[in-house]
Design a protein around this motif. Structure first.
Motif, PDB file in Angstrom:
ATOM      1  N   LEU A 119       3.421   5.581  -5.958  1.00  0.00           N
ATOM      2  CA  LEU A 119       3.783   5.322  -7.344  1.00  0.00           C
ATOM      3  C   LEU A 119       3.295   6.397  -8.318  1.00  0.00           C
ATOM      4  N   PRO A 120       2.060   6.909  -8.211  1.00  0.00           N
ATOM      5  CA  PRO A 120       1.640   7.938  -9.178  1.00  0.00           C
ATOM      6  C   PRO A 120       2.480   9.208  -9.132  1.00  0.00           C
ATOM      7  N   PRO A 130       3.842  11.553   1.239  1.00  0.00           N
ATOM      8  CA  PRO A 130       5.260  11.795   0.921  1.00  0.00           C
ATOM      9  C   PRO A 130       5.516  11.976  -0.579  1.00  0.00           C
ATOM     10  N   GLY A 131       4.872  11.185  -1.399  1.00  0.00           N
ATOM     11  CA  GLY A 131       5.038  11.341  -2.841  1.00  0.00           C
ATOM     12  C   GLY A 131       4.479  12.657  -3.346  1.00  0.00           C
ATOM     13  N   PHE A 132       3.342  13.092  -2.787  1.00  0.00           N
ATOM     14  CA  PHE A 132       2.743  14.370  -3.156  1.00  0.00           C
ATOM     15  C   PHE A 132       3.675  15.521  -2.794  1.00  0.00           C
ATOM     16  N   VAL A 133       4.261  15.449  -1.604  1.00  0.00           N
ATOM     17  CA  VAL A 133       5.174  16.507  -1.161  1.00  0.00           C
ATOM     18  C   VAL A 133       6.392  16.565  -2.071  1.00  0.00           C
ATOM     19  N   ARG A 175      -3.020  11.522 -12.072  1.00  0.00           N
ATOM     20  CA  ARG A 175      -2.406  10.959 -10.862  1.00  0.00           C
ATOM     21  C   ARG A 175      -3.475  10.509  -9.868  1.00  0.00           C
ATOM     22  N   LEU A 176      -4.545  11.298  -9.711  1.00  0.00           N
ATOM     23  CA  LEU A 176      -5.624  10.908  -8.796  1.00  0.00           C
ATOM     24  C   LEU A 176      -6.358   9.668  -9.296  1.00  0.00           C
ATOM     25  N   LEU A 177      -6.589   9.602 -10.592  1.00  0.00           N
ATOM     26  CA  LEU A 177      -7.244   8.423 -11.164  1.00  0.00           C
ATOM     27  C   LEU A 177      -6.375   7.177 -10.981  1.00  0.00           C
ATOM     28  N   GLU A 178      -5.085   7.329 -11.188  1.00  0.00           N
ATOM     29  CA  GLU A 178      -4.151   6.221 -10.973  1.00  0.00           C
ATOM     30  C   GLU A 178      -4.130   5.798  -9.507  1.00  0.00           C
ATOM     31  N   ALA A 192       0.826  -1.210   0.000  1.00  0.00           N
ATOM     32  CA  ALA A 192       0.000   0.000   0.000  1.00  0.00           C
ATOM     33  C   ALA A 192       0.863   1.264   0.000  1.00  0.00           C
ATOM     34  N   VAL A 193       1.926   1.279   0.771  1.00  0.00           N
ATOM     35  CA  VAL A 193       2.819   2.445   0.789  1.00  0.00           C
ATOM     36  C   VAL A 193       3.465   2.640  -0.578  1.00  0.00           C
ATOM     37  N   ALA A 194       3.938   1.564  -1.172  1.00  0.00           N
ATOM     38  CA  ALA A 194       4.567   1.660  -2.498  1.00  0.00           C
ATOM     39  C   ALA A 194       3.553   2.090  -3.559  1.00  0.00           C
ATOM     40  N   ALA A 195       2.364   1.511  -3.527  1.00  0.00           N
ATOM     41  CA  ALA A 195       1.350   1.828  -4.538  1.00  0.00           C
ATOM     42  C   ALA A 195       0.812   3.244  -4.367  1.00  0.00           C
ATOM     43  N   ALA A 196       0.706   3.729  -3.144  1.00  0.00           N
ATOM     44  CA  ALA A 196       0.186   5.078  -2.921  1.00  0.00           C
ATOM     45  C   ALA A 196       1.151   6.137  -3.435  1.00  0.00           C
TER      46      ALA A 196
END
Length: 125
Positions: A20-21, A114-117, A68-71, A14-18
């Motif tokens: 990824l986009p 974290p990815g968003f930031v 990115r949100l759809l992904e 879940a952390v990796a998939a969240a």
């Protein structure tokens, strides 16, 4: 598979998939964006993950925020399917109400922070 190991595996996936986009410019990490669509061109001087596959004269494409949100939504359901498969292999699958999906959806969005930031809030020098 042990129950504890299955829980940690779902959490790690879940952390990796969240994230990824936000980590790359390809759809789901391996599908390149079409050249005519997909988002805006990268600003000059900013390298992108898909710049190696495009010709030098063509600007690299970036994913739009909506893409990115759809992904992120699709990856939420993929992680949920993995969790359901692991739960069914361990024993009985418990029925879940809307509250479960609301909470896990919010948790998935929090895991994507974290990815968003790194993608949108970090200053580039």
């Amino acid at each position: 598979m042990d129950v504890s190991l299955a829980g940690w595996l779902v959490l790690a996936v879940a952390v990796a998939a969240a994230n990824l986009p936000f980590a790359n410019e390809r759809l789901f990490g391996f599908l390149p964006l079409p050249q005519g669509r997909g988002g805006k061109a990268s600003p000059p001087g900013v390298p992108s993950a898909s710049s190696s596959s495009a010709s030098p004269a063509a600007p690299a494409r970036t994913k739009s925020f909506f893409a990115r949100l759809l992904e992120l939504l699709v990856l939420y359901f993929i992680v949920g399917a993995l969790a359901w498969l692991l739960e069914s292999s361990i024993g009985n699958v418990f029925a879940q109400g809307w509250e479960f999906y609301a909470i896990t959806g919010c948790l998935f969005v929090v895991l994507a922070f974290p990815g968003f930031v790194l993608r949108y809030l970090r200053k580039r020098h």
